[in-house]
Design a protein around this motif. Sequence first.
Motif, short mmCIF file in Angstrom:
data_model
loop_
_atom_site.label_atom_id
_atom_site.label_comp_id
_atom_site.label_asym_id
_atom_site.label_seq_id
_atom_site.Cartn_x
_atom_site.Cartn_y
_atom_site.Cartn_z
N PHE A 5 0.84 -1.20 0.00
CA PHE A 5 0.00 0.00 0.00
C PHE A 5 0.87 1.25 0.00
CE2 PHE A 5 -2.39 3.41 1.91
CZ PHE A 5 -3.66 3.28 1.38
N GLU A 6 1.92 1.25 0.80
CA GLU A 6 2.81 2.41 0.87
C GLU A 6 3.46 2.69 -0.48
OE1 GLU A 6 5.59 1.71 3.97
OE2 GLU A 6 4.09 1.71 5.56
N GLY A 7 3.81 1.61 -1.21
CA GLY A 7 4.39 1.79 -2.54
C GLY A 7 3.41 2.47 -3.49
N TYR A 8 2.16 1.97 -3.52
CA TYR A 8 1.12 2.60 -4.34
C TYR A 8 0.89 4.04 -3.91
CZ TYR A 8 -0.04 -2.12 -5.98
OH TYR A 8 0.00 -3.37 -6.52
N GLU A 9 0.93 4.26 -2.59
CA GLU A 9 0.67 5.59 -2.04
C GLU A 9 1.73 6.59 -2.53
OE1 GLU A 9 -0.60 7.25 2.32
OE2 GLU A 9 1.08 5.87 2.21
N ARG A 10 2.99 6.20 -2.48
CA ARG A 10 4.05 7.09 -2.95
C ARG A 10 3.89 7.41 -4.44
NH1 ARG A 10 7.14 4.11 0.85
NH2 ARG A 10 7.63 2.51 -0.71
N GLN A 11 3.55 6.37 -5.20
CA GLN A 11 3.35 6.59 -6.64
C GLN A 11 2.21 7.58 -6.89
OE1 GLN A 11 3.12 2.97 -9.03
NE2 GLN A 11 4.31 1.87 -7.50
N TYR A 12 1.12 7.43 -6.12
CA TYR A 12 -0.03 8.32 -6.31
C TYR A 12 0.33 9.76 -5.96
CZ TYR A 12 -4.45 10.65 -5.85
OH TYR A 12 -5.47 11.56 -5.98
N ALA A 43 -4.65 10.97 -19.29
CA ALA A 43 -3.98 9.68 -19.18
C ALA A 43 -3.42 9.50 -17.77
CB ALA A 43 -2.85 9.59 -20.22
N GLY A 44 -2.89 10.60 -17.22
CA GLY A 44 -2.40 10.53 -15.85
C GLY A 44 -3.51 10.27 -14.85
N LEU A 45 -4.69 10.84 -15.10
CA LEU A 45 -5.84 10.59 -14.22
C LEU A 45 -6.25 9.12 -14.24
CD1 LEU A 45 -8.06 13.75 -14.93
CD2 LEU A 45 -6.76 13.24 -12.86
N GLU A 46 -6.16 8.51 -15.43
CA GLU A 46 -6.48 7.08 -15.52
C GLU A 46 -5.49 6.26 -14.69
OE1 GLU A 46 -6.56 6.09 -19.63
OE2 GLU A 46 -8.43 7.21 -20.05
N ASP A 47 -4.21 6.64 -14.78
CA ASP A 47 -3.20 5.94 -13.96
C ASP A 47 -3.47 6.15 -12.47
OD1 ASP A 47 -1.95 5.11 -16.26
OD2 ASP A 47 -0.49 6.75 -16.28
N ALA A 48 -3.88 7.37 -12.11
CA ALA A 48 -4.18 7.66 -10.71
C ALA A 48 -5.37 6.83 -10.22
CB ALA A 48 -4.46 9.15 -10.52
N GLU A 49 -6.39 6.69 -11.07
CA GLU A 49 -7.55 5.87 -10.71
C GLU A 49 -7.14 4.41 -10.52
OE1 GLU A 49 -10.39 6.51 -13.78
OE2 GLU A 49 -11.26 8.29 -12.82
N ALA A 50 -6.24 3.93 -11.38
CA ALA A 50 -5.76 2.56 -11.25
C ALA A 50 -5.03 2.37 -9.92
CB ALA A 50 -4.85 2.20 -12.42
N LEU A 51 -4.23 3.36 -9.54
CA LEU A 51 -3.52 3.27 -8.25
C LEU A 51 -4.50 3.30 -7.09
CD1 LEU A 51 -0.47 5.63 -8.96
CD2 LEU A 51 -0.39 3.16 -8.59
N ILE A 52 -5.55 4.12 -7.21
CA ILE A 52 -6.58 4.17 -6.16
C ILE A 52 -7.23 2.81 -5.99
CG2 ILE A 52 -8.86 5.09 -5.61
CD1 ILE A 52 -6.81 7.10 -4.98
N ARG A 53 -7.53 2.16 -7.11
CA ARG A 53 -8.17 0.82 -7.05
C ARG A 53 -7.21 -0.19 -6.40
NH1 ARG A 53 -10.15 2.38 -12.21
NH2 ARG A 53 -8.45 1.26 -13.25
N MET A 55 -4.79 0.46 -4.27
CA MET A 55 -4.70 0.76 -2.84
C MET A 55 -5.94 0.27 -2.09
SD MET A 55 -2.82 4.47 -2.35
CE MET A 55 -3.69 5.36 -3.64
N ASP A 56 -7.10 0.40 -2.73
CA ASP A 56 -8.34 -0.05 -2.09
C ASP A 56 -8.33 -1.57 -1.88
OD1 ASP A 56 -11.20 0.68 -1.31
OD2 ASP A 56 -11.55 -0.89 -2.79
N LEU A 57 -7.92 -2.29 -2.92
CA LEU A 57 -7.86 -3.76 -2.80
C LEU A 57 -6.84 -4.18 -1.74
CD1 LEU A 57 -8.02 -4.81 -6.57
CD2 LEU A 57 -9.82 -5.08 -4.85
N GLU A 58 -5.70 -3.52 -1.73
CA GLU A 58 -4.64 -3.87 -0.77
C GLU A 58 -5.08 -3.55 0.66
OE1 GLU A 58 -1.11 -5.31 0.73
OE2 GLU A 58 -1.99 -5.50 -1.28
N ALA A 59 -5.72 -2.40 0.86
CA ALA A 59 -6.16 -2.00 2.21
C ALA A 59 -7.20 -2.98 2.76
CB ALA A 59 -6.72 -0.58 2.18
N ARG A 60 -8.11 -3.44 1.90
CA ARG A 60 -9.17 -4.34 2.35
C ARG A 60 -8.66 -5.75 2.65
NH1 ARG A 60 -14.03 -1.89 1.70
NH2 ARG A 60 -14.06 -0.06 0.32
#
Length: 221
Positions: A5-12, A43-53, A55-60
Amino acid sequence: MGEVFEGYERQYCELSANLSKKCTASGALNGEKKKQKLSEIKAGLEDAEALIRKMDLEARSLQPNVKAVLLAKLREYKSDLNNLKSEVKRIASGNLNPAARDELLESGMADALTASADQRSRLMTTTERLNQSSDRIKDSRRTMLETEELGVSILQDLHSQRQSLLHANNTLHGVDDNIGKSKRILTNMSRRMSRNKWIVGIIISLLIIAIIVILYFKLAK
């Protein structure tokens, strides 16, 4: 606490800051350059949405107490992403006419950028605190492992000492048994010597009596 999660968080956070800069830069562009910049932002927003998803899966997938904290942070990231989308819509709507574009840049656009920057600053501060907490947890876990290894080493030493004591105890029992056997042998030898003394005494007495009898008969003749 969720290294993935922390890795995804830094990327976001890095991507969000980059998108914010692009939004600011695109507000002053026109024509094809603006369209190209907006395409990059989308395109960056799409990547950000992918990272959000992700992070959500990892957190749960984490433990309940950790999941609650990460999901609360995730809601802030989603709000930040929505603000970025709103900025992009405002910038895109600036293509209608220069007056509308100037109005957006001077009022709502500036306010949105300020609010988004403040929110990202809070997110970065929260992320830094989370990383510090994660480091402290790692240090505590490392200390716990070192203490556990020390405890295992002490237990092994105690076990080795116990085995040595048991071996010494068995050796002492063997010595006691040998001493007991030697004592019994000496006792038996002492008894035999006493019996032999009695036998020798009786034989000597009989010999003396025989000599006296022989001398008596010789003198009597």
